[in-house]
Every structure is written in structure tokens, then in C-alpha cells.
Design a protein around this motif. Structure first.
Motif, mmCIF file in Angstrom:
data_model
loop_
_atom_site.group_PDB
_atom_site.id
_atom_site.type_symbol
_atom_site.label_atom_id
_atom_site.label_comp_id
_atom_site.label_asym_id
_atom_site.label_seq_id
_atom_site.Cartn_x
_atom_site.Cartn_y
_atom_site.Cartn_z
ATOM 1 N N ALA A 1 0.828 -1.199 0.000
ATOM 2 C CA ALA A 1 0.000 0.000 0.000
ATOM 3 C C ALA A 1 0.867 1.256 0.000
ATOM 4 O O ALA A 1 0.577 2.233 -0.702
ATOM 5 N N THR A 2 1.938 1.231 0.779
ATOM 6 C CA THR A 2 2.847 2.382 0.828
ATOM 7 C C THR A 2 3.520 2.597 -0.518
ATOM 8 O O THR A 2 3.610 3.727 -1.011
ATOM 9 N N LEU A 3 4.002 1.518 -1.139
ATOM 10 C CA LEU A 3 4.686 1.647 -2.425
ATOM 11 C C LEU A 3 3.725 2.037 -3.541
ATOM 12 O O LEU A 3 4.134 2.691 -4.508
ATOM 13 N N LEU A 4 2.473 1.663 -3.413
ATOM 14 C CA LEU A 4 1.483 2.039 -4.424
ATOM 15 C C LEU A 4 1.067 3.502 -4.304
ATOM 16 O O LEU A 4 0.448 4.041 -5.216
ATOM 17 N N GLY A 5 1.403 4.129 -3.161
ATOM 18 C CA GLY A 5 1.121 5.552 -3.048
ATOM 19 C C GLY A 5 0.460 6.000 -1.773
ATOM 20 O O GLY A 5 0.316 7.200 -1.547
ATOM 21 N N HIS A 6 0.033 5.083 -0.902
ATOM 22 C CA HIS A 6 -0.628 5.475 0.344
ATOM 23 C C HIS A 6 0.453 5.766 1.387
ATOM 24 O O HIS A 6 0.756 4.945 2.241
ATOM 25 N N VAL A 7 1.027 6.974 1.330
ATOM 26 C CA VAL A 7 2.157 7.296 2.212
ATOM 27 C C VAL A 7 1.702 7.808 3.568
ATOM 28 O O VAL A 7 2.493 7.853 4.512
#
Length: 619
Positions: A260-266
Motif C-alpha cells: 500500500a505504501t509503495l502504491l502511493g498510500h504514504v
């Protein structure tokens, strides 16, 4: 921020504590609460080993006081950035008041009311994801104002070098400038680089202070001293735990957090998002679960500290009314996954979780771009729509581009006009193009004058185009060469393309070879193309194999194309498209058209794929 008389920070400390703003003298701070890693196997901090970069940090801090300034610690994960900064300020300014607030919302509240004339150290901690989060632009503006107006505040933050380079760089041709305020802030900072490893002298000193178990994991025979700092902080141990020792449910939760973080949910990850997405990763591993029992036990393992140091998943905010607990994933896990994981399709449950549980418009846009790269256009459009509902103009532009491609031109125009009304010059430029493509040349010309008057961040590329149109191709190549020499990979690739077009193939290959030596995936792929055109098939395959091993999704498909007898071209193209190779989608469409499946080819071009890899129906 207000420049007004207030009670001093010392007397206001209790009031601020009630608002969760923490202010006390440097010597009274526990380093662990400032984000300094606790060493593996220790209940307290080890003795500090002074390092060579500390001299630069001391000099920067001395320049910061008493006039005030901004210092950024640059380095990779778990290399001692926080510890160095803490030890230096403790040594130099033990009695100065230090302000630290892990909550970005509370920090912004504090900045809005802070007395700029008070002598304090503002400890920001890691800024990698904060400055690209939903609050990044607001925080950047407020910090810039603080630095401009305060003469006594010392601001200290830390950042990965790769993130620093991406944020301080001016966007390339036709790229929207979404981090302009952040770049203005960072250009006011004095960077101090923290090396990844220890020198021989530092290593010798470390052997007397670090736990003996660390040395069992360091291979001195090959000089692998760069691992020491990561081993001390638990970075490698948490990777090993996540991959080998956590139960399948915990592994699924951790993988979901990383993905999720790498997909853009920072921004911090809501608990429902993790639970929904983890189901997909557990299912993909063949795991079984009970919806009522498996997640709680798995979450306990995923949030447990490894050998008393780092945790894979950390709770950062407790559940409040109508809200969920939120977590962050260990940054080292994300770095490890980014550089070493084998690309794999993202489960459907992850996309559903992002759609259902992502609140930040910037996170929605980043996830939308990730979906679009994987040819998941239906999902991307929905993510853009959710962000556009929150007045994100970048989302409106992305949405318009995708809508126009499926001939929903009126809806695309509405999105662009809305973004233009909100002051986005990039959207205005896009609207000019849409009107031109629609044959409305008079309207396009009128708007084009507004674009020119408003300015455009793509000045270099505009000038290159102008020089070429006015018969000055040599000057255009010179500008490209300058941009390439400055480290602009896009300029290097464009320069190589133009040189090859003008018959200077050898020079083009030399440029690409030089860029490929720096492990630039785009350069490696371009070099493979050059080799293939020149008939140097073995070298082309070597380049593609290297790029494939580095996780470049297009490489595996290109290898399959070069060996059609031993590969399923359609499956390879679908897999590459799902992994982010946009060209593979068009190649798949060509393959289907040549196979007589023209209707399916058209659907793929316009509407993309589903997460399962199947051809998407019109949406």
C-alpha cells in the motif's frame, strides 16, 4: 504563524502538553521518543561513537545558532541520521528548548500560533513521506515562513537522499509541478550527508560498545562494514522476521502495508485497509483464515518489536470516534521491497481497500497513477474521481486524459475547466490541447495566450522545440547535452534518440551505456533497443536480462518477444502490463489484432485490464 507576544515556551509548556505538543530542554528528552533507534538486544542506548560527518553537522548547527536555519540529515535508512543529530544538539545546546510533535496535524497547529522570536530547536524527524503527504504543501509553506521570519529557531529534519533528489529537482517536460512549495523549502536547507557505513576507525571504536551478537552477523573477511549500523538498529532483523518467522497472517498484513505504501498510500494506514488488503495476500499464498479470528493474532505479531528494536508495523494513532487506528510500516521494509522484491500482480483486494479506505487526495492520486501504470484504468479513474471530489487538480488532469481517450470528451473538458478555475496552469495547458484536438482552434488560441502569460515550468523543453522549429537544431542538442550532463536521465535518453536519428549511433550508444552503468533501468532498456537495431542480439539479451533481474517489467516481455518459440507472448504481455509496463498493453493489443481478436484488442487499448489480468469491459 503569528509574530506576536506570547507567554514564553517555558511557561507555556504545560498548556502545550495538553495539546500533545512536547517542549522541553534537549537534555531532558529521551532519544527514543525523538525517533532514535534502540539497538538490538539493549534496553538503553549504546555509547555514541563520533563519526566523520559529525564535524560537518557541528559546523551547520553552529551557523544555525543564534541566527536560526534549517539542517537536513541525508542518508539511507538506519545509518545513524537521528542519532547523529541528537548527539550533536545534546553536546552543543543541552539547555535549549526542543519542540517535537510526531503528529503532523498538531505540528501544523503549533506552527500557526508559534512565537517566531523564541529560541527553540524544532525537531521534525523523517520528512520523506511527510512532505509528499496530504499535509506536505501546507507544512512546507509554514516552515518556509518560519525560516523567513524567525532569527532564532533551529529546524532539524532527516530524509533519504533519493527522496531529496526527487523533491529538489525541477519537473521535466510536460510534468506537473506538484511539489513546488516543498522545493522552495528544501532549497533553504543546509544538507549534511550521513554515510551508509563506518570507517575503519569508527568500526574499531564500535567493537567496544555494541552487543556481541552484532559481530556474529558481520562478515569482516569481505569488509562488510556497511551492515553494522543496520544490524544495530534491527533493520535486517525485521526484514528476516517479516519474510521468515512471522506467521502467514502477519506476513500478509506486513506485505499489505508495504504494498500500500509503495502504491502511493504514504499517510498512516487505517486498520480496515490493512485487514481488507491482507486477505488478498493471504489468499495468494494459499492461506486459510477465519474472518473473526485470524486478524487479531496476526496483527499482534506484525506490530511486535524484533529483538527489542524495530517493529514491522507501528501504531501511530489510536482509534477515535468514527475513526480507525492507523499504522506505519517500517521504512526499511519498503526500501528492501522496492529494490529486491520480485514483481507480482497486486491482488484485487488491495485495490478495493485503497478505494474504500484512502482519504487523502494525494494518496488517491498516487494510487491512481500506480493503477494506470498497471493498465487498471477502471480502478485508476475511480481513484482520480475520489481525489477530484476533494479539489485535487492533478487528479482532474489525470482523469481528463483518461476520459478523452475513451471519447468522453465533454466530461474531460469539464474536469479540465474545473481544474483551470482552481488556478492550475498545467490544466489550462491541457485544456488548450484538448480544444485543438477537438477542432476548436479559436478557443484554443485564446487560452494559449493565457498559458504563455502565466508561465510554464517546462521552459527548457519549450526552448528546445522553438530552436528546432526555427532551424537551430545544433543549439537544441546543446541544451539537451547540458541537461544530460546535469544528471537528467530523460534528457540523456532524448539526446541519444536524436543522435541516433541523425546517424550518430555510436555516440548514442555511448551515452546510453554510461547511463546504464549507473543502473538506470530506462537507460538499460534503451541500450538494449539500440543493440537490437544494430543486430547485436546477444548484448541486447544481456541488457534485458539485467533489467529483468532489477525488476523492470518491460524487460521480461521484450525477452519473450525475442524468443517467441519458447514463450507465451500473450501471457507475457498481460503479465508485463499488470506489473507497470505501459508499452506491453499496446503490444498485447497488436498481438490480439494480428490473431483476429480485433474487438478485444480495442477494449484493451481503451479500457485496459482488470486486476485478474482479464480484458476490461467498458466502464
Amino acid at each position: 504563524m503569528k509574530n506576536r507576544q506570547q507567554t514564553s515556551f517555558g511557561s507555556a509548556s504545560c498548556a502545550h502538553q495538553e495539546q500533545h505538543i512536547y517542549i522541553k530542554s534537549v537534555e531532558k528528552w529521551d532519544p527514543l521518543s525523538l525517533g532514535v533507534h534502540q539497538p538490538v538486544g539493549r534496553e538503553s542506548m549504546t555509547d555514541y561513537i563520533e563519526r566523520e560527518h559529525d564535524e560537518s553537522l557541528y559546523a551547520a548547527l553552529d551557523r544555525c545558532h543564534p541566527d536560526g536555519a534549517f539542517t537536513i540529515m541525508l542518508g539511507e535508512g538506519s545509518t545513524g541520521k537521528s542519532r547523529s543529530a541528537y548527539e550533536c544538539i545534546r553536546s552543543r545546546f543541552p539547555a535549549r528548548l526542543l519542540v517535537h510533535q510526531p503528529s503532523i496535524e498538531k505540528l501544523i497547529e503549533w506552527l500557526d500560533s508559534a512565537d517566531v522570536d523564541t529560541d527553540v530547536i524544532l525537531w521534525l524527524g523523517p520528512l520523506d513521506e511527510v512532505l509528499v503527504s496530504e499535509h506536505g504543501k501546507v507544512l512546507a509553506k509554514m516552515l518556509s515562513h518560519l525560516l523567513e521570519t524567525s532569527k532564532r529557531t533551529t529546524v532539524i529534519g532527516e530524509m533519504r537522499l533519493t527522496r531529496w533528489n526527487s523533491l529538489v529537482s525541477t519537473p521535466g517536460h510536460k510534468q506537473q509541478d506538484i511539489h513546488d512549495d516543498v522545493r522552495v523549502l528544501l532549497r533553504q536547507a543546509e544538507p549534511v550527508q550521513v554515510p551508509g557505513g563506518l570507517t575503519a576507525k569508527e568500526l574499531s571504536m564500535a567493537q567496544g560498545t555494541l552487543p556481541s551478537l552484532i559481530w556474529d552477523d558481520v562478515d569482516d573477511t569481505v569488509g562488510d562494514h556497511s551492515r553494522v549500523l543496520q544490524l544495530v538498529s534491527g533493520a535486517f532483523q525485521v526484514i528476516e522476521y517479516a519474510e521468515r518467522f512471522a506467521n502467514p497472517g502477519a506476513q500478509a498484513i506486513i506485505t499489505a502495508g508495504v504494498e500500500a505504501t509503495l502504491l502511493g498510500h504514504v499517510n498512516p494506514l487505517p486498520l480496515p485497509l490493512l485487514e481488507r488488503a491482507a486477505v488478498g495476500y493471504l489468499r495468494s499464498r494459499g492461506g486459510t483464515f477465519s474472518a473473526h479470528h485470524w486478524f487479531g493474532t496476526a496483527l499482534q505479531q506484525a506490530t511486535a518489536s524484533v529483538k527489542g528494536a524495530m517493529s514491522p508495523l507501528t501504531l501511530v494513532s489510536r482509534e477515535e470516534e468514527h475513526q480507525s487506528d492507523k499504522f506505519i510500516i517500517a521504512r526499511h521494509l519498503c526500501d528492501h521491497a522496492r529494490h529486491s522484491r520480485v514483481p507480482a500482480p497486486v491482488p484485487t483486494e488491495m485495490w478495493e481497500a485503497l478505494l474504500e479506505h484512502t482519504a487523502s487526495p494525494t494518496d488517491l492520486v498516487r494510487a491512481g497513477v500506480s493503477a494506470e501504470k498497471r493498465s487498471l484504468f477502471r480502478c485508476a479513474v475511480r481513484l482520480y474521481e475520489l481525489a477530484a471530489e476533494q479539489d485535487d487538480t492533478f487528479a482532474m488532469c489525470q482523469l481528463a486524459r483518461r476520459l478523452e481517450r475513451v471519447h468522453r470528451t465533454e466530461e474531460a473538458e469539464v474536469a479540465l475547466r474545473r481544474a483551470t478555475a482552481l488556478g492550475d496552469l498545467y490544466a489550462l495547458d491541457e485544456l488548450v490541447g484538448l480544444l485543438e484536438r477537438s477542432g476548436r482552434h479559436s478557443e484554443a488560441e485564446t487560452l494559449a495566450h493565457l498559458v504563455d502569460e502565466g508561465g510554464n515550468s517546462c521552459a527548457t523543453y519549450q526552448l528546445i522545440g522553438l530552436l528546432e522549429r526555427t532551424g537551430q537544431p545544433e543549439q537544441a542538442l546543446k541544451l539537451l547535452q547540458q541537461a544530460s550532463n546535469a544528471g537528467n536521465t530523460d534528457a540523456t535518453l532524448e539526446l541519444a534518440r536524436r543522435l541516433e536519428h541523425h546517424g550518430q549511433t555510436t555516440h548514442a550508444q555511448q551515452l546510453l551505456h554510461h547511463a546504464a552503468e549507473a543502473n538506470d533501468a530506462d537507460a538499460i532498456m534503451a541500450l538494449a533497443t539500440e543493440y537490437r537495431r544494430a543486430g547485436r542480439i546477444v548484448e541486447a539479451e544481456q541488457c534485458l536480462s539485467r533489467a529483468s533481474e532489477a525488476g523492470e517489467p518491460a524487460a521480461s516481455y521484450q525477452l519473450a518477444r525475442m524468443n517467441p518459440q519458447s514463450a507465451d507472448i500473450e501471457s507475457a504481455a498481460r503479465a508485463a502490463a499488470l506489473l507497470g509496463d505501459t508499452s506491453a498493453r499496446y503490444e498485447l493489443a497488436k498481438y490480439l489484432e494480428h490473431s483476429g481478436r480485433r474487438d478485444e484488442a480495442r477494449l484493451i487499448v481503451l479500457f485496459g485490464l482488470e486486476p485478474s489480468g482479464d480484458t476490461a469491459a467498458p466502464w
